[in-house]
Design an enzyme around this catalytic site. Structure first.
Site, PDB file in Angstrom:
ATOM      1  CD1 TRP A   1      -2.217  -2.220   1.997  1.00  0.00           C
ATOM      2  CD2 TRP A   1      -2.880  -1.095  -0.289  1.00  0.00           C
ATOM      3  NE1 TRP A   1      -3.341  -2.888   1.254  1.00  0.00           N
ATOM      4  CE2 TRP A   1      -3.854  -2.327   0.203  1.00  0.00           C
ATOM      5  CE3 TRP A   1      -3.239  -0.411  -1.004  1.00  0.00           C
ATOM      6  CZ2 TRP A   1      -4.787  -2.750  -0.566  1.00  0.00           C
ATOM      7  CZ3 TRP A   1      -4.286  -0.932  -2.046  1.00  0.00           C
ATOM      8  CH2 TRP A   1      -5.045  -2.011  -1.756  1.00  0.00           C
TER       9      TRP A   1
ATOM     10  CE  LYS B   1      -8.756  -3.131   3.536  1.00  0.00           C
ATOM     11  NZ  LYS B   1      -7.902  -2.325   3.005  1.00  0.00           N
TER      12      LYS B   1
ATOM     13  CG  ASP C   1      -3.524   4.073   4.040  1.00  0.00           C
ATOM     14  OD1 ASP C   1      -4.590   3.766   4.412  1.00  0.00           O
ATOM     15  OD2 ASP C   1      -3.144   3.290   2.990  1.00  0.00           O
TER      16      ASP C   1
HETATM   17  C1  LIG Z   1      -7.462  -1.756   1.652  1.00  0.00           C
HETATM   18  C2  LIG Z   1      -6.306  -0.394   2.006  1.00  0.00           C
HETATM   19  C3  LIG Z   1      -6.363   0.466   0.875  1.00  0.00           C
HETATM   20  C4  LIG Z   1      -7.140   0.574  -0.456  1.00  0.00           C
HETATM   21  O1  LIG Z   1      -8.322   1.016  -0.135  1.00  0.00           O
HETATM   22  P1  LIG Z   1      -9.561   1.198  -1.024  1.00  0.00           P
HETATM   23  O2  LIG Z   1     -10.677   1.962  -0.452  1.00  0.00           O
HETATM   24  O3  LIG Z   1      -9.795  -0.060  -1.804  1.00  0.00           O
HETATM   25  O4  LIG Z   1      -8.950   2.131  -2.177  1.00  0.00           O
HETATM   26  C5  LIG Z   1      -5.346   1.369   1.313  1.00  0.00           C
HETATM   27  N1  LIG Z   1      -4.421   1.345   2.147  1.00  0.00           N
HETATM   28  C6  LIG Z   1      -4.457   0.184   3.052  1.00  0.00           C
HETATM   29  C7  LIG Z   1      -3.549   0.072   4.293  1.00  0.00           C
HETATM   30  C8  LIG Z   1      -5.701  -0.639   2.695  1.00  0.00           C
HETATM   31  O5  LIG Z   1      -5.680  -1.797   3.845  1.00  0.00           O
END
Ligand SMILES: *Cc1c(COP(=O)(O)O)cnc(C)c1O
Length: 365
Positions: free
Chosen positions: A109, A201, A177
């Protein structure tokens, strides 16, 4: 009112979209049929109506409260495009040609985040654990004196590592993030200039991304760029510049209420620690059988527990046995292989117990 039979629940270890609390699913289903006494479904109400405004502003205020942040200092934005759009929107708003942003590289990521930032300015890799296959959080960090911001990924969903303390960034704006561990534990969120997370998540269904941004930092954003891709546009319009993802925000609001009803972040964190400990303990009990991919215990994720079997020929048998016991979503990310047990906030302790017992039994069989 409608009567509903309780849903059949398996143990869903999926990494995302992921499990939601049953009371939230029940309330959301009622909202799909009728929102309060409005005579309309949540899927039908106007995003400009009072009923909906109360939902969205309520979610905004509740989120700040749970994070321990003040609305005077921070703004909450509800955006589309997933966390992935933030990889581009962040540098688009805060990084210009010739300027530098620092990124801590901890996995797939962060690689995607850096790829986008490079389209706008210079990226300095402040720390990097790639040579150790991202099996730990990098220790040695070097920051640029003039960095516009420092970006890190709080929890590395694919690799199974997590920051458990924050780097000293000497006053630089720190951006996180936090897609895969937001609201899973108590954190001093005031250390961050901006925190963003795709909801799917730990916060709700897919379709909305939460951005919590410090007003002082927002004031430094570039003035140009497409209207919809400017944080300022959404901040000025209370995230109602265009039609927001109404149902996702509604459900996210229900998840926030659930977090409060469960006792807030301290209770959620305690439970998450117990769940992770059950599973890691089982894995560590059979070092010649299981291979937890993150061997540096201090860096292990409480959300995504990654492991392999020393004898890979047993993998399909392992999965099949787990499936028979009602456990699903355990297959690891295709880039890492092996297994991954994602145990987000809504994942029940009984499921962690079931996996731990299965790990013991499978090793001893
Ligand atoms: C799942 C995830 C993403 C991507 O998320 P989307 O909403 O599908 O763009 C980005 N960063 C992390 C740490 C993730 O777990």
């Amino acid at each position: 009112m409608t009567s509903m039979t309780p849903p059949r629940r398996i143990y869903n270890f999926g990494a995302g979209p992921s499990i939601l609390p049953v009371p939230v699913l029940e309330e959301a289903s009622r909202g799909v049929l009728e929102l309060g006494t409005s005579g309309m479904s949540i899927l039908e109400v106007s995003h400009r109506g009072m009923d909906y405004e109360a939902i969205q502003f309520g979610a905004r205020d509740r989120l700040l409260k749970i994070m321990g942040l003040s609305g005077d200092e921070y703004t909450v934005l509800f955006l589309g495009g997933g966390a992935s759009l933030q990889f581009a929107m962040l540098p688009m708003n805060f990084l210009k040609a010739g300027e530098t942003a620092d990124y801590i590289h901890t996995g797939e990521w962060s690689a995607k985040a850096m790829k986008e930032a490079k389209k706008f300015g210079e990226v300095h890799v402040a720390g990097n654990s790639e040579s150790e296959k991202f099996t730990r959080i990098p220790q040695a960090l070097t920051f640029s004196a003039n960095a516009k911001y420092v970006h890190l990924t709080t929890n590395n969903t694919i690799e199974g590592t997590q920051f458990h303390q924050w780097p000293d960034v000497a006053g630089l704006p720190l951006i996180a993030d936090a897609s895969s561990d937001i609201l899973s534990r108590r954190i001093d969120f005031s250390k961050f200039a901006m925190i963003y997370a795709g909801a799917q998540k730990n916060l709700g269904p897919a379709g909305v991304t939460v951005v919590v941004i410090k007003k002082e930092f927002l004031a430094k954003a570039n003035e140009n760029g497409p209207t919809l891709l400017r944080y300022r546009t959404h901040a000025d319009a209370d995230s109602l510049y265009n039609t927001p993802p109404v149902f996702a925000i509604y459900t996210l609001g229900l998840v926030l209420k659930w977090i409060e009803a469960e006792g807030g972040l301290s209770k959620i964190e305690e439970r998450n620690r117990r769940k992770a400990q059950l599973i890691y303990q089982a894995l560590d009990a059979y070092p010649s059988f299981y291979d937890p991919t993150v061997s540096v215990k201090e860096d292990r994720s409480l959300m995504n527990i990654t492991f392999r079997l020393r004898d890979v020929s047993l993998e399909s048998e392992f999965l099949k046995g787990a499936g028979k016991l009602g456990m699903d979503g355990l297959k690891g990310h295709r880039s890492v292989g092996g297994f991954r047990a994602s145990v987000y906030n809504a994942f029940p302790e009984a499921g962690a117990q079931a996996l731990a017992e299965y790990l013991h039994r499978f090793a001893l069989r």
